[in-house]
Scaffold this active site. Structure first.
Site, mmCIF file in Angstrom:
data_model
loop_
_atom_site.group_PDB
_atom_site.id
_atom_site.type_symbol
_atom_site.label_atom_id
_atom_site.label_comp_id
_atom_site.label_asym_id
_atom_site.label_seq_id
_atom_site.Cartn_x
_atom_site.Cartn_y
_atom_site.Cartn_z
ATOM 1 C CB CYS A 15 14.484 -14.991 -15.463
ATOM 2 S SG CYS A 15 13.767 -16.637 -15.655
ATOM 3 C CB CYS A 18 11.828 -17.715 -11.574
ATOM 4 S SG CYS A 18 13.262 -18.458 -12.358
ATOM 5 C CG ASP A 410 -9.181 20.153 3.234
ATOM 6 O OD1 ASP A 410 -10.333 20.630 3.181
ATOM 7 O OD2 ASP A 410 -8.521 20.061 4.282
ATOM 8 C CG ASP A 615 -9.958 16.355 3.852
ATOM 9 O OD1 ASP A 615 -10.893 17.003 3.347
ATOM 10 O OD2 ASP A 615 -9.082 16.856 4.582
#
Length: 719
Positions: A15, A18, A410, A615
């Site tokens: 769970c 934990c 671009d 870029d």
């Protein structure tokens, strides 16, 4: 020393509590900078400034779990789990049958000794793992789901034992509550593990694409060798119907290649000498000879798998709220159960009823659903995206992308083909032939698309290209160097104006008829007073899906901006053709990031889409960077999302899978929180039988994972 990641497999987590405990244990290890634990993949990623493998494993074991260096991300499903669930169900069924029979008016009960015989192996053999895990949690001064199950079922079991002996078997017993709860929880965990395996199916499918052996051509003979023994430069023979074993370049042969499982491209692609091929692709109908360009961990397939694994193991920002709740979840539930026990016992005087209501509180509380809500959706979303050629680098990119309100594009290579051709040359003082010779000499060492266009034109005219000296590339402006004793620059319009002080007369764009979408460069003589002596015009086609992308983004209320280093006429012509809202032209690479930053607004993230080295700064500056897979490695490394095909429509698909994945995360978290907020009070008020509560607990975690798996049905529009 730079921080290095360590990947570990963690066993025994059940769970969100934990997860929080393992993370705390790891962060206390000296040298650990950060630790992230994923319940769905049962993994831990540790970032440390020094080797901490043994110390990290020891810390996890001390916290009550097993750990080892991870060799595979596939969640384990033990073959014994199905048998144990089957045995538990077989033993529990006779215990629960009288409860069902009472619905039809039949009132009977198994003898107390038989109920004890049936319930005991379920409680202490099938349910042994709950006691072991609960003991480890208590030893670590923490709580988890196993502690809740162990406490609740033990209370029901020992209450029944006491009632059996105290009343000599005449009182109603509750062995069915303890046995059925354990059976249902074990069944839920089994189904949950199987569902998680389905969520990681994308990685398994990709891993299975890589062939184990290949045919290598050595000394004129074909040799069948293991894939690990292939080196860079080796020549690999690929027969029809075989998978291509390496990334490489076709040197001989022609065939159709199916790249769908690697790039998402639905149609086979023609490959001929000079074409690049990707390992894992399927060769269809021709024999290919391939020169190896990448092997092992550097292949495209290996990088795809690493990126998908990284995204599935990552923790989304929204998960932080769940982590904070899970830390106090179990103690709060135990406290509510104690209050329920005392309140019912004191107020009603019936401690049997009080105990059963407290048991219902303990077994209905489900921290599992909280822990699985986010990672299960991320696993399913990133997996289905990868299968269609959309690689998501991390969970944060996935979470942010659905909120994007501005997309910056671009131009070259992103919304245009990125394969410009030299359409026209006009010159003064020298001939067009000489202008092309000089331009080709300056560009002979460059991989820029415009440089390739110049060189292709020169080769097409069988031109002897002179050598250039002292060549220097000026990012975003052009290139300069010496050719045949004179200095020249092949410059953008902006740099030409800076060099000459004015727009070149006689070569002004306004004086030349032709399409405004053309990109222009000027050849500038630098000896003496710089002067433009030639103009080169390049044509580049808009990609087929560019207009569809813009229309789809507009339909989602997203503003589209073009950010290009190209001249304004070319940029505005492309923007007008496909309906882009705003244009920023003649932007230098270092200025693209500034433009992207200015587009950002509070609550309105910006996505930048690009493919080149220039870029990369803008991709990093954006809230979400999206790189076209046909571009450079630098762009793909910087971006949070990589599109394996050059189809612009995949940009909209990437935003759409983000939206759908985040919707699943919201649905799962809503269900997990509401389930506990509603279920726990109902149990405390005595309105839920422990058996019903146990069934609801098992159903909650399974339903969260199943809901996430619905994402696997998603298909991109770009296909």
């Amino acid at each position: 020393m730079a921080a290095t990641p360590l990947d570990l497999r963690v066993e025994g987590m059940t769970c969100a509590s934990c997860v929080a405990r393992v993370e705390k244990a790891l962060r206390r290890v000296p040298g650990v900078v950060d630790a992230s634990v994923n319940l769905a993949t049962e993994t831990a990623t540790v970032v440390a400034t020094q080797p901490v493998t043994e110390a990290a494993i020891a810390a996890i074991r001390k916290a009550g779990y097993e750990a080892a260096v991870r060799a595979s991300r596939e969640p384990p499903v033990s073959s014994s789990d199905a048998w144990e669930v089957g045995i538990a169900a077989a033993l529990s069924l006779p215990l629960v049958l009288p409860m069902f029979a009472s619905l039809f008016g039949a009132h009977w009960m198994l003898p107390a000794w038989l109920q004890l015989v049936l319930a005991t192996p379920v409680q202490f053999v099938i349910g042994a793992r709950f006691y072991v895990a609960a003991f480890k949690a208590l030893r670590a001064r923490a709580g988890n789901m196993d502690l809740l199950v162990a406490l609740g079922t033990s209370a029901a079991y020992f209450l029944s034992v006491w009632l059996a002996f105290a009343s000599r078997g005449e009182a109603h017993l509750y062995f069915e509550a303890s046995a059925v709860v354990i059976t249902l929880v074990r069944l839920g965990k089994f189904l949950e593990a199987r569902a998680k395996r389905r969520a990681t199916q994308a990685i398994r499918a990709l891993s299975e694409l890589r062939p184990e052996r290949a045919r290598v051509l050595r000394d004129g003979l074909e040799a069948d060798v293991a894939i690990e023994s292939i080196s860079m430069g080796d020549v690999v023979v690929v027969r029809p119907g075989e998978r291509i074993a390496v990334d490489g370049e076709v040197t001989e042969g022609e065939s159709h290649v199916d790249e769908s499982l690697v790039t998402g491209e639905s149609l086979p692609v023609v490959k001929a000498p000079g074409s690049r091929v990707t390992g894992g692709s399927m060769n269809s109908d021709g024999r290919l000879i391939v020169r190896t360009l990448a092997v092992g961990a550097e292949t495209t397939l290996a990088r795809i798998i690493r990126r998908v694994e990284s995204a599935q193991a990552a923790k989304a920002p929204v998960q932080r709220l769940v982590d904070r709740v899970s830390e106090i979840f179990v103690p709060i539930i135990v406290a509510i159960a104690l209050v329920t026990l005392v309140a019912w016992g004191v107020a009603g005087g019936d401690w049997t009823v009080a105990t059963l209501n407290a048991v219902a509180v303990l077994v209905i509380a489900c921290p599992c659903a909280l822990g699985l809500a986010t990672p299960a959706a991320i696993m399913a979303g990133t997996g289905v995206a990868a299968s269609h050629g959309i690689l998501i680098k991390d969970a944060e990119a996935l979470e942010i992308a659905h909120r994007v309100r501005v997309v910056a594009l671009d131009k070259t290579g992103t919304i245009t083909e990125g394969k410009p051709t030299l359409a026209d040359i006009s010159a003064t003082d020298i001939s067009s032939h000489d202008a092309l010779r000089i331009a080709a000499a300056l560009q002979s060492g460059s991989e820029h698309p415009l440089a390739r266009a110049v060189l292709d034109r020169a080769r097409a005219e069988s031109m002897a290209i002179p050598s250039a000296s002292s060549v220097r590339a000026v990012p975003g402006r052009g290139v300069e160097g010496g050719v045949e004793g004179r200095r020249y620059a092949l410059a953008s319009e902006r740099w030409t104006q800076e060099l000459t002080g004015d727009t070149p007369r006689g070569l002004s764009p306004e004086s030349v008829p032709g399409p405004g979408a053309r990109t222009r460069s000027w050849l500038v003589a630098l000896d003496g007073k710089p002067a433009a002596i030639a103009r080169l015009e390049f044509g580049d086609r808009v990609k087929e899906g560019a207009r569809a992308l813009v229309e789809e983004l507009h339909a989602k209320g997203i503003r589209v901006v073009l950010v290009s280093g190209d001249n304004r006429a070319a940029a505005e012509a492309v923007a007008s053709e496909i309906g882009i809202d705003e244009v920023h032209a003649e932007v230098l690479p270092e200025d693209k990031a500034s433009v992207v930053a200015k587009l950002r607004a509070p609550g309105a993230p910006v996505a930048m889409v690009g493919d080149g080295i220039n870029d990369a700064p803008a991709l990093a500056a954006a809230d979400v960077g999206i790189a076209m897979g046909s571009g450079t490695d630098v762009a793909m490394h910087t971006a949070g999302i990589t599109l394996m095909r050059g189809d612009p429509r995949l940009v909209a698909d990437a935003l759409e899978i983000s939206r759908r994945t985040y919707a699943k995360i919201r649905q799962n978290l809503f269900w997990a929180f509401v389930y506990n907020v509603v279920g726990v009070p109902l149990a405390a008020l005595g309105w839920l039988d422990p058996v019903i509560a146990g069934a609801a607990m098992a159903f909650s975690s399974v339903s969260v994972v199943t809901n996430a798996l619905l994402l696997r049905r998603w298909k991109p529009r770009a296909n």
